[in-house]
Scaffold this motif. Structure first.
Motif, PDB file in Angstrom:
ATOM      1  N   GLN A  67     -62.969  97.404 115.471  1.00 51.79           N
ATOM      2  CA  GLN A  67     -61.653  97.350 114.858  1.00 51.79           C
ATOM      3  C   GLN A  67     -61.405  95.959 114.291  1.00 51.79           C
ATOM      4  OE1 GLN A  67     -58.588  98.591 117.561  1.00 51.79           O
ATOM      5  NE2 GLN A  67     -59.531 100.570 117.931  1.00 51.79           N
ATOM      6  N   VAL A  68     -60.416  95.854 113.426  1.00 46.97           N
ATOM      7  CA  VAL A  68     -60.002  94.564 112.891  1.00 46.97           C
ATOM      8  C   VAL A  68     -59.486  93.730 114.061  1.00 46.97           C
ATOM      9  CG1 VAL A  68     -58.262  93.456 111.433  1.00 46.97           C
ATOM     10  CG2 VAL A  68     -59.471  95.461 110.615  1.00 46.97           C
ATOM     11  N   ASP A  69     -59.788  92.437 114.063  1.00 53.79           N
ATOM     12  CA  ASP A  69     -59.367  91.579 115.168  1.00 53.79           C
ATOM     13  C   ASP A  69     -57.883  91.237 115.119  1.00 53.79           C
ATOM     14  OD1 ASP A  69     -61.919  91.298 116.441  1.00 53.79           O
ATOM     15  OD2 ASP A  69     -62.523  90.051 114.742  1.00 53.79           O
ATOM     16  N   ASN A  70     -57.319  91.142 113.918  1.00 53.23           N
ATOM     17  CA  ASN A  70     -55.923  90.756 113.802  1.00 53.23           C
ATOM     18  C   ASN A  70     -55.329  91.339 112.523  1.00 53.23           C
ATOM     19  OD1 ASN A  70     -53.482  89.499 114.123  1.00 53.23           O
ATOM     20  ND2 ASN A  70     -54.276  87.407 114.046  1.00 53.23           N
ATOM     21  N   LEU A  71     -54.114  91.835 112.624  1.00 51.23           N
ATOM     22  CA  LEU A  71     -53.377  92.343 111.463  1.00 51.23           C
ATOM     23  C   LEU A  71     -52.056  91.607 111.388  1.00 51.23           C
ATOM     24  CD1 LEU A  71     -52.660  94.365 109.166  1.00 51.23           C
ATOM     25  CD2 LEU A  71     -51.823  95.901 110.959  1.00 51.23           C
ATOM     26  N   ARG A  72     -51.773  91.047 110.218  1.00 51.25           N
ATOM     27  CA  ARG A  72     -50.498  90.371 109.996  1.00 51.25           C
ATOM     28  C   ARG A  72     -49.860  90.930 108.735  1.00 51.25           C
ATOM     29  NH1 ARG A  72     -51.002  84.203 111.945  1.00 51.25           N
ATOM     30  NH2 ARG A  72     -52.313  84.651 113.739  1.00 51.25           N
ATOM     31  N   THR A  73     -48.538  90.879 108.709  1.00 50.21           N
ATOM     32  CA  THR A  73     -47.814  91.343 107.531  1.00 50.21           C
ATOM     33  C   THR A  73     -46.547  90.512 107.351  1.00 50.21           C
ATOM     34  OG1 THR A  73     -46.783  93.226 106.442  1.00 50.21           O
ATOM     35  CG2 THR A  73     -46.581  93.123 108.833  1.00 50.21           C
ATOM     36  N   ASN A  74     -46.078  90.471 106.102  1.00 52.99           N
ATOM     37  CA  ASN A  74     -44.790  89.830 105.840  1.00 52.99           C
ATOM     38  C   ASN A  74     -43.704  90.887 105.638  1.00 52.99           C
ATOM     39  OD1 ASN A  74     -45.331  90.859 103.315  1.00 52.99           O
ATOM     40  ND2 ASN A  74     -45.169  88.899 102.252  1.00 52.99           N
ATOM     41  N   HIS A  75     -44.056  92.143 105.839  1.00 49.90           N
ATOM     42  CA  HIS A  75     -43.167  93.304 105.685  1.00 49.90           C
ATOM     43  C   HIS A  75     -42.648  93.447 104.254  1.00 49.90           C
ATOM     44  CE1 HIS A  75     -43.317  94.129 109.953  1.00 49.90           C
ATOM     45  NE2 HIS A  75     -43.034  92.864 110.180  1.00 49.90           N
ATOM     46  N   LEU A  76     -43.334  92.823 103.301  1.00 48.26           N
ATOM     47  CA  LEU A  76     -42.984  92.947 101.883  1.00 48.26           C
ATOM     48  C   LEU A  76     -44.161  93.462 101.072  1.00 48.26           C
ATOM     49  CD1 LEU A  76     -41.014  89.587 101.484  1.00 48.26           C
ATOM     50  CD2 LEU A  76     -40.062  91.890 101.716  1.00 48.26           C
ATOM     51  N   GLY A  77     -45.084  94.137 101.731  1.00 47.02           N
ATOM     52  CA  GLY A  77     -46.213  94.714 101.022  1.00 47.02           C
ATOM     53  C   GLY A  77     -47.469  93.873 101.026  1.00 47.02           C
ATOM     54  N   VAL A  78     -47.519  92.816 101.841  1.00 47.09           N
ATOM     55  CA  VAL A  78     -48.722  91.999 101.958  1.00 47.09           C
ATOM     56  C   VAL A  78     -49.218  92.082 103.399  1.00 47.09           C
ATOM     57  CG1 VAL A  78     -49.717  89.690 101.763  1.00 47.09           C
ATOM     58  CG2 VAL A  78     -47.970  90.425 100.138  1.00 47.09           C
ATOM     59  N   TYR A  79     -50.484  92.461 103.539  1.00 39.92           N
ATOM     60  CA  TYR A  79     -51.110  92.599 104.855  1.00 39.92           C
ATOM     61  C   TYR A  79     -52.372  91.750 104.866  1.00 39.92           C
ATOM     62  CZ  TYR A  79     -48.085  96.671 105.074  1.00 39.92           C
ATOM     63  OH  TYR A  79     -47.001  97.500 105.061  1.00 39.92           O
TER      64      TYR A  79
END
Length: 156
Positions: free
Chosen positions: A78-90
Motif C-alpha cells: 500500500q501507499v505509505d502516506n496519503l495527504r490532501t488539501n481537500h481542494l482536489g490535490v492529493y
C-alpha cells in the motif's frame, strides 16, 4: 515472488526500449510515451479490480481505493502516506518505490528517475480516468527510493 521480479524486469526493459527508440533530443517524448503506455494499462487494471465493487461515493473513496487496492495489486504494497488539501490535490508517498529500489541513490540515477516514474504516473491517471476523475499526475524524487506522486483533480 518470481512474477514480481519478472514485472520489474519487464518495466526496466520497456523504459530501455522506449529510450533507445527515442532520439537524443526527444527526452520529453520518452516520458510522454511511457506515461501513455501506463495510462492504457491503468484503465484495464482498474476495470478488472472494480467490476464487483459498488460505485464509489466520493472522490476521497476513489483515492483511498487507489492507495490500498490498486497500489497493492500493481506494486505489492500500500501507499505509505496519503495527504490532501481537500481542494482536489492529493499526495501519495511511497518510501520504497518498487521501480526505484534497484537503482543506486547517486545523483546520476536521481536525474534519471522521472523515466522510471512515468509509467506509474500513467497507471494512476488511467485508473482515475476510468472511474470518472480527470486529473494530472506528477511524480518527484527527493532521495532514492522514496517518491511522491501528486494528483491534481481537474474540475470541469
Amino acid at each position: 515472488m518470481a512474477d514480481d521480479v519478472l514485472f520489474e524486469f519487464l518495466h526496466m526493459e520497456i523504459v530501455s526500449y522506449v529510450e533507445q527508440s527515442a532520439k537524443k533530443d526527444e527526452k520529453d517524448r520518452l516520458v510522454a510515451k511511457l506515461e501513455q503506455m501506463g495510462y492504457r494499462v491503468g484503465q484495464s487494471v482498474v476495470e478488472r479490480l472494480t467490476k464487483d465493487t459498488p460505485r464509489f461515493s466520493s472522490e476521497l473513496d476513489i483515492i483511498k481505493f487507489i492507495c490500498k487496492d490498486f497500489w497493492s495489486s500493481i506494486l505489492k504494497k500500500q501507499v505509505d502516506n496519503l495527504r490532501t488539501n481537500h481542494l482536489g490535490v492529493y499526495v501519495l508517498q511511497d518510501n520504497k518505490f518498487r521501480f526505484l529500489v534497484q537503482l543506486s541513490a547517486s545523483k546520476q540515477y536521481l536525474e534519471a528517475a522521472p523515466k522510471y516514474l512515468a509509467f506509474t504516473c500513467g497507471l494512476v491517471r488511467g485508473a482515475l480516468a476510468n472511474v470518472g476523475l480527470n486529473c494530472i499526475v506528477t511524480a518527484e524524487v527527493s532521495n532514492m527510493p522514496a517518491c511522491k506522486f501528486q494528483i491534481m483533480i481537474q474540475r470541469s
